[in-house]
Design an enzyme around this catalytic site. Structure first.
Site, mmCIF file in Angstrom:
data_model
loop_
_atom_site.group_PDB
_atom_site.id
_atom_site.type_symbol
_atom_site.label_atom_id
_atom_site.label_comp_id
_atom_site.label_asym_id
_atom_site.label_seq_id
_atom_site.Cartn_x
_atom_site.Cartn_y
_atom_site.Cartn_z
ATOM 1 N N CYS B 76 21.178 26.289 70.778
ATOM 2 C CA CYS B 76 21.678 25.171 69.962
ATOM 3 C C CYS B 76 20.599 24.113 69.776
ATOM 4 C CB CYS B 76 22.964 24.608 70.565
ATOM 5 S SG CYS B 76 23.837 23.495 69.453
ATOM 6 N N HIS B 174 26.285 29.356 70.455
ATOM 7 C CA HIS B 174 26.391 29.258 71.913
ATOM 8 C C HIS B 174 26.816 30.598 72.494
ATOM 9 C CE1 HIS B 174 25.915 24.899 72.405
ATOM 10 N NE2 HIS B 174 26.450 24.824 71.201
ATOM 11 N N GLU B 176 26.997 31.368 75.494
ATOM 12 C CA GLU B 176 27.806 31.101 76.701
ATOM 13 C C GLU B 176 29.247 30.732 76.363
ATOM 14 O OE1 GLU B 176 25.804 29.025 75.268
ATOM 15 O OE2 GLU B 176 26.385 26.939 75.588
#
Lengths: 254, 192
Positions: B76, B174, B176
């Site tokens: 990001c 993202h 994650e």
């Protein structure tokens, strides 16, 4: 390959003293289980995001909430928002460091709109969700605070525009007229707010059937739709809902 | 050991949680020795470009990042910091990728927030991934397409969803927070 931002389906978990509960029309509260277990189930079923609202939000419960957020953050790998009783930038800091991706502010932002700017300045607009509880009364959509107990003089569209200007990254718009009724989203006000704003709007309140989701995505430019009880009590499963929407040409993540 | 760069950006802990979830030990650190010695380095973060670059420069972490030889993954804001210049408060960035970061024109909702798929993917990060797979984005600025672009997304306009040059990898989305698809992409990086 068609590239398209997907319409998000967001289960909401109302939290009271560490347990999930669901109110009907903001009053009657029923126990609905362990929030972390539910959260994991939702992720497995394909929820796009989760919202946790601490509906008691007393001072002594803040620590409970932070540790719950830590447990959630370890267990799930999709974004989640935490709200309820956030009054200061420090409150936000605690939840963000515990692992929340976004926080939602409601009454405190209405009383002090500068809070939105402060949070956005410190943590970025992307993590500020401004939750608006609204009711259609005397021919106007009015903003309510204190969990829907207190009316304000604010008109909903005007307040939403102010929130955007102050740095909100997203609006969570709950219609009190339809919340808990399973009679469908309030598409009129949702359309008005999402048309006037350049930030994403989450429609909330009234989901009862897959058709209601289709309707709100067709009739408004909202980016996401939120529901609680129909997912908690497995009245609609997320995979079935997404298949239905996809079959009806609404782009969702499968 | 995987080192996650500690700096003034949010969401750092969620990267650590994701790594723990797939069985990788990690440390969150701004210690130069620990960063240099780490097997892999991750530069995560949501935040604002200027204050992040200032933070890195004040601590000499900008030069350190450029000197790293192991695989490095920017996420990001991490991707945007690896570009040459960001129009977010007119910030000169690390210059690993020869690309400019600009704000989305307001032709649709900004930030670009939510799940989106790809028009193109290539390279090591995307082994086992298909263009129709969705990943999670939240950003108001985007990196233009450049020779380093290894994945493209299209929202308002086509932009760099992922970039790679030498040992430097980066994703605008993202991983994650991108459920199973994100796990696969993280593993692809961790197994480099």
């Amino acid at each position: 390959m068609q590239v398209m931002l997907k319409k998000r389906i967001i289960p909401c978990l109302d939290i009271k003293e560490g347990r999930t509960v669901k109110g009907i029309n903001f009053v009657d509260i029923r126990d609905a289980g362990d929030p972390v277990e539910l959260a994991i189930r939702y992720v497995e079923e394909g929820a796009d995001e989760l919202v946790f609202l601490d509906i008691t939000a007393t001072v002594e419960n803040r620590k409970t909430l932070a540790s719950l957020v830590e447990r959630i953050a370890i267990e799930i790998n999709i974004p989640f928002t935490v709200g309820g009783g956030i009054n200061t930038v420090e409150d936000v800091g605690v939840l963000i460091s515990a692992g929340a991706d976004k926080v939602s502010v409601n009454s405190s932002a209405v009383r002090s709109p500068g809070l939105i700017r402060k949070i956005a300045g410190e943590f970025g607009s992307q993590c500020v969700v401004v939750a608006i509880d609204t009711r259609f009364i005397n021919n106007e959509w009015i903003v309510y605070v204190d969990g829907g107990r207190t009316p304000t003089p604010l008109h909903t569209v005007t307040w939403a525009e102010t929130a955007e200007r102050m740095g909100a990254g997203e609006i969570l718009l709950t219609s009190m007229n339809t919340d808990g009724t399973k009679s469908g989203f309030s598409t009129g006000i949702t359309a008005d707010v999402s048309k006037r704003l350049n930030i994403p709007v989450i429609a909330s309140g009234g989901a009862g059937t897959p058709e209601h989701f289709r309707e709100v995505f067709l009739k408004t430019s909202c980016s996401a739709a939120l529901a609680a009880s129909i997912f908690h009590y497995k009245e609609i499963s997320i995979p079935e809902l997404k298949k239905y929407l996809s079959d009806n040409n609404i782009n969702v993540r499968r | 050991m995987i080192a996650i760069l500690k700096y003034n950006a949010g969401n750092i802990r969620s990267v650590r949680n994701a790594l723990t979830g797939i069985g990788y030990e990690s440390i969150i650190t701004d210690n130069k020795d620990e960063l240099t010695r780490a097997e892999k380095v991750i530069i995560p973060g949501v935040g604002e470009a200027r204050s992040a670059m200032n933070y890195l420069k004040e601590r000499g972490l900008d030069k350190l990042i450029l000197s790293l030889k192991q695989p490095v993954l920017g996420i990001c804001l991490g991707l945007q910091l690896m570009c040459r210049f960001s129009y977010e408060r007119d910030t000169f960035c690390l210059g690993i990728f020869d690309a400019i970061v600009n704000r989305f024109p307001p032709h649709d909702k900004v930030p670009h927030m939510g799940w989106n798929n790809f028009t193109m993917i290539r390279g090591d990060l995307f082994k086992g991934i298909k263009t129709e797979d969705d990943v999670y984005y939240v950003h108001s600025y985007y990196a233009e397409i450049s020779p380093a672009t290894v994945a493209i997304c299209d929202y308002i306009l086509p932009f760099s969803s992922a970039m790679q040059k030498d040992n430097f990898y980066a994703t605008q989305f993202h991983p994650e927070k991108s459920a199973d698809i994100g796990v696969r992409i993280l593993k692809n990086f961790l197994e480099l």
